[in-house]
Scaffold this motif. Structure first.
Motif, mmCIF file in Angstrom:
data_model
loop_
_atom_site.group_PDB
_atom_site.id
_atom_site.type_symbol
_atom_site.label_atom_id
_atom_site.label_comp_id
_atom_site.label_asym_id
_atom_site.label_seq_id
_atom_site.Cartn_x
_atom_site.Cartn_y
_atom_site.Cartn_z
ATOM 1 N N VAL A 82 2.764 -0.275 9.013
ATOM 2 C CA VAL A 82 1.636 0.022 8.140
ATOM 3 C C VAL A 82 0.657 -1.146 8.184
ATOM 4 N N VAL A 83 -0.618 -0.827 8.381
ATOM 5 C CA VAL A 83 -1.641 -1.870 8.444
ATOM 6 C C VAL A 83 -1.883 -2.408 7.039
ATOM 7 N N GLY A 84 -1.772 -3.721 6.886
ATOM 8 C CA GLY A 84 -1.931 -4.322 5.557
ATOM 9 C C GLY A 84 -2.898 -5.476 5.537
ATOM 10 N N ASP A 85 -4.001 -5.374 6.342
ATOM 11 C CA ASP A 85 -4.965 -6.483 6.404
ATOM 12 C C ASP A 85 -5.667 -6.714 5.071
ATOM 13 N N HIS A 86 -6.004 -5.619 4.382
ATOM 14 C CA HIS A 86 -6.728 -5.739 3.121
ATOM 15 C C HIS A 86 -5.838 -5.376 1.928
ATOM 16 N N THR A 87 -4.556 -5.485 2.113
ATOM 17 C CA THR A 87 -3.623 -5.159 1.035
ATOM 18 C C THR A 87 -3.560 -6.306 0.028
ATOM 19 N N PRO A 88 -3.654 -6.007 -1.263
ATOM 20 C CA PRO A 88 -3.513 -7.084 -2.276
ATOM 21 C C PRO A 88 -2.157 -7.758 -2.151
ATOM 22 N N LEU A 108 1.009 -6.079 -3.369
ATOM 23 C CA LEU A 108 1.606 -5.009 -2.562
ATOM 24 C C LEU A 108 2.186 -5.524 -1.250
ATOM 25 N N LYS A 109 1.978 -6.802 -0.926
ATOM 26 C CA LYS A 109 2.495 -7.345 0.328
ATOM 27 C C LYS A 109 4.007 -7.181 0.453
ATOM 28 N N PRO A 110 4.807 -7.519 -0.602
ATOM 29 C CA PRO A 110 6.255 -7.319 -0.462
ATOM 30 C C PRO A 110 6.625 -5.861 -0.175
ATOM 31 N N LEU A 111 5.929 -4.920 -0.815
ATOM 32 C CA LEU A 111 6.209 -3.508 -0.568
ATOM 33 C C LEU A 111 5.860 -3.126 0.862
ATOM 34 N N VAL A 112 4.695 -3.583 1.353
ATOM 35 C CA VAL A 112 4.287 -3.271 2.727
ATOM 36 C C VAL A 112 5.255 -3.885 3.726
ATOM 37 N N ASN A 113 5.665 -5.139 3.492
ATOM 38 C CA ASN A 113 6.612 -5.790 4.403
ATOM 39 C C ASN A 113 7.954 -5.065 4.417
ATOM 40 N N ALA A 114 8.431 -4.679 3.221
ATOM 41 C CA ALA A 114 9.702 -3.945 3.163
ATOM 42 C C ALA A 114 9.583 -2.597 3.857
ATOM 43 N N LEU A 115 8.445 -1.921 3.682
ATOM 44 C CA LEU A 115 8.239 -0.620 4.321
ATOM 45 C C LEU A 115 8.167 -0.764 5.839
ATOM 46 N N ASN A 116 7.460 -1.798 6.318
ATOM 47 C CA ASN A 116 7.390 -2.028 7.763
ATOM 48 C C ASN A 116 8.762 -2.364 8.338
ATOM 49 N N GLY A 117 9.556 -3.138 7.576
ATOM 50 C CA GLY A 117 10.911 -3.426 8.030
ATOM 51 C C GLY A 117 11.759 -2.169 8.136
ATOM 52 N N LEU A 136 -12.750 3.649 -21.636
ATOM 53 C CA LEU A 136 -13.368 4.126 -20.398
ATOM 54 C C LEU A 136 -13.432 3.013 -19.359
ATOM 55 N N ILE A 137 -13.846 1.819 -19.792
ATOM 56 C CA ILE A 137 -13.938 0.691 -18.857
ATOM 57 C C ILE A 137 -12.557 0.339 -18.302
ATOM 58 N N ILE A 138 -11.539 0.325 -19.167
ATOM 59 C CA ILE A 138 -10.181 -0.002 -18.716
ATOM 60 C C ILE A 138 -9.665 1.063 -17.753
ATOM 61 N N ALA A 139 -9.935 2.359 -18.065
ATOM 62 C CA ALA A 139 -9.479 3.434 -17.184
ATOM 63 C C ALA A 139 -10.111 3.310 -15.803
ATOM 64 N N LEU A 140 -11.409 3.030 -15.756
ATOM 65 C CA LEU A 140 -12.082 2.849 -14.463
ATOM 66 C C LEU A 140 -11.532 1.635 -13.725
ATOM 67 N N THR A 141 -11.253 0.558 -14.470
ATOM 68 C CA THR A 141 -10.706 -0.654 -13.845
ATOM 69 C C THR A 141 -9.310 -0.403 -13.279
ATOM 70 N N VAL A 142 -8.475 0.312 -14.047
ATOM 71 C CA VAL A 142 -7.121 0.618 -13.573
ATOM 72 C C VAL A 142 -7.176 1.507 -12.340
ATOM 73 N N ASP A 143 -8.054 2.534 -12.361
ATOM 74 C CA ASP A 143 -8.188 3.412 -11.196
ATOM 75 C C ASP A 143 -8.623 2.620 -9.969
ATOM 76 N N ARG A 144 -9.543 1.711 -10.168
ATOM 77 C CA ARG A 144 -9.995 0.903 -9.040
ATOM 78 C C ARG A 144 -8.881 -0.026 -8.548
ATOM 79 N N GLY A 145 -8.111 -0.574 -9.497
ATOM 80 C CA GLY A 145 -7.017 -1.462 -9.107
ATOM 81 C C GLY A 145 -5.895 -0.739 -8.380
ATOM 82 N N LEU A 146 -5.722 0.569 -8.672
ATOM 83 C CA LEU A 146 -4.652 1.337 -8.032
ATOM 84 C C LEU A 146 -5.090 1.979 -6.719
ATOM 85 N N ARG A 147 -6.344 1.790 -6.324
ATOM 86 C CA ARG A 147 -6.799 2.387 -5.068
ATOM 87 C C ARG A 147 -6.006 1.922 -3.855
ATOM 88 N N PRO A 148 -5.693 0.603 -3.721
ATOM 89 C CA PRO A 148 -4.872 0.197 -2.561
ATOM 90 C C PRO A 148 -3.529 0.903 -2.512
#
Length: 405
Positions: A199-205, A208-217, A168-180
């Motif tokens: 895409v705004v990525g000020d609070h992006t982990p 995910l920065k490489p994905l956001v940069n590639a998507l913006n490109g 349960l703890i791991i599932a909640l942690t994974v869900d929280r980690g996948l929120r971004p």
């Protein structure tokens, strides 16, 4: 469909269960060893206690006393173990506990494992110094194993209860980690073709920065391509409107003409408008295919003298109709090679020379010159046309811009 969440949970929980099982086995082995040590220590302590407290009460006549320790199991503690003992004087059994056989439990001092009547015993022998007394304390191995297994089962039960809690703890942690990632997905899915801002990525982990940069490109390139197509459509509709209107107008004049000469003049104008339209369409197609924004421009070594010569030959007939002479001047070294795109260079030369012919007066000269000075290459096309006013130079550099007259 594969799910990152399910994969992460499966791998993490799988490794967690495996790690817990390994820890349980290792812990059980270590605990079993420590329990054996504790049990052996208890045997030694029991032998010493018997030696100090019981020997004084042994009947000097050698009568064997049996001390009853077979208590009701219902009042025994769950961790209580049965420890039997014997007291020997020389070869005579002087004292023993209930349930212990009459034969000697051991043959020497110290710890030993013996088998008596198909039962395995862990025995400790104590030989009292300065006397003929021997004391043996013993415990059945089966009892030790039962108690050790009881401890192991208790630990295993706690561990199996802990696994769902960890899951349960791991599932909640994974869900929280996948929120971004979920927020990023929602941000992209809510857009349409007209919303191509980055895409705004000020609070992006940072993962995910490489994905956001590639998507913006990708969004930037898509916006550039759509803008280019829109400009091309606007330019094409604007540029083709004039010659098509001229074709329609002169065609109507030719139909209304009262004599053959007037009809012939109108048809000649129609042909001129058709040629102009054809030339315009070719330029538009070349521009769309070879625009730097399209990303399809390829460079190679190009001989400028060869391009200049070919363009001059192609426009010789148009220049001859106005009795205009095209003169070319090339460097003495011969060919002038540059690294560029031959189609774009050909279009540039043709447009410049075509404009020179179009706006130069009859019976004049156009000079096409290639020169090299101090390692720099200069290309110039000079004519006797009206020229461009200085305040309109910036305007004429726009795509498809044409000044009046």
């Amino acid at each position: 469909m594969r799910s990152i969440r399910r994969q992460v949970l499966a791998w993490v929980l799988g490794f967690l269960v495996l790690a817990l099982l390994i820890m349980m086995v290792v812990s059980y082995q270590r605990a079993l060893h420590e329990i054996e040590e504790i049990f052996d220590a208890e045997l030694a302590q029991a032998a010493k206690l018997v030696g100090k407290l019981v020997l004084a009460d042994i009947d000097s006549k050698g009568t064997v006393f049996t001390v009853d320790s077979d208590l009701n199991k219902s009042v025994r503690h769950k961790y209580e173990k049965y420890i039997g003992y014997q007291v020997w004087h020389r070869d005579s059994l002087m004292l023993k506990s209930a349930g212990v056989p009459d034969q000697a439990l051991g043959m020497r001092a110290g710890f030993q494992d013996v088998a008596i009547a198909s039962q395995q015993w862990r025995v400790y022998g104590l030989y009292l110094k300065g006397s003929d007394y021997r004391i043996f304390t013993a415990e059945e191995v089966v009892g030790r194993k039962e108690l050790s297994w009881y401890f192991a089962v208790e630990s295993l039960g706690v561990m199996f209860w802990a696994i769902p809690l960890f899951a349960l703890i791991i599932a909640l942690t994974v869900d929280r980690g996948l929120r971004p990632l979920k927020r990023l997905s929602e941000q992209v899915s809510d857009r349409d073709i007209n919303q191509l801002r980055p895409v705004v990525g000020d609070h992006t982990p940072k993962e995910l920065k490489p994905l956001v940069n590639a998507l913006n490109g990708l969004l930037e390139r898509l916006d550039t391509a759509i803008s280019r197509e829109r400009r091309f459509t606007t330019d094409a509709s604007h540029e083709l409107r004039t010659p098509l209107s001229a074709i329609r107008l002169h065609s109507q004049l030719a139909m209304r003409a009262e004599d053959l000469e007037e009809s012939s003049r109108s048809l000649k104008k129609v042909l001129q408008a058709v040629d102009q339209s054809t030339h315009m369409v070719e330029q538009l197609l070349v521009l769309a295919r070879l625009s730097p924004e399209s990303g399809q421009v390829e460079f190679e070594d190009v001989d400028l003298t060869d391009i200049c010569r070919k363009v001059s030959e192609q426009l010789t007939q148009a220049a001859g109709e106005k009795h205009i002479r095209i003169a070319t001047e090339y460097p003495a070294a011969g060919s002038v090679v540059v690294n560029s795109n031959p189609h774009l260079l050909h279009t540039i030369f043709r447009n410049l020379l075509d404009n020179a012919i179009r706006y130069s007066p009859a019976d004049s000269e156009i000079r096409c010159r290639l020169s090299r000075t101090d390692g720099e290459l200069a290309v110039s096309i000079q004519d006797n046309g009206p020229g461009i006013p200085e305040h309109l130079l910036e305007q004429v550099q726009e795509r498809f811009a044409r000044l009046a007259g």
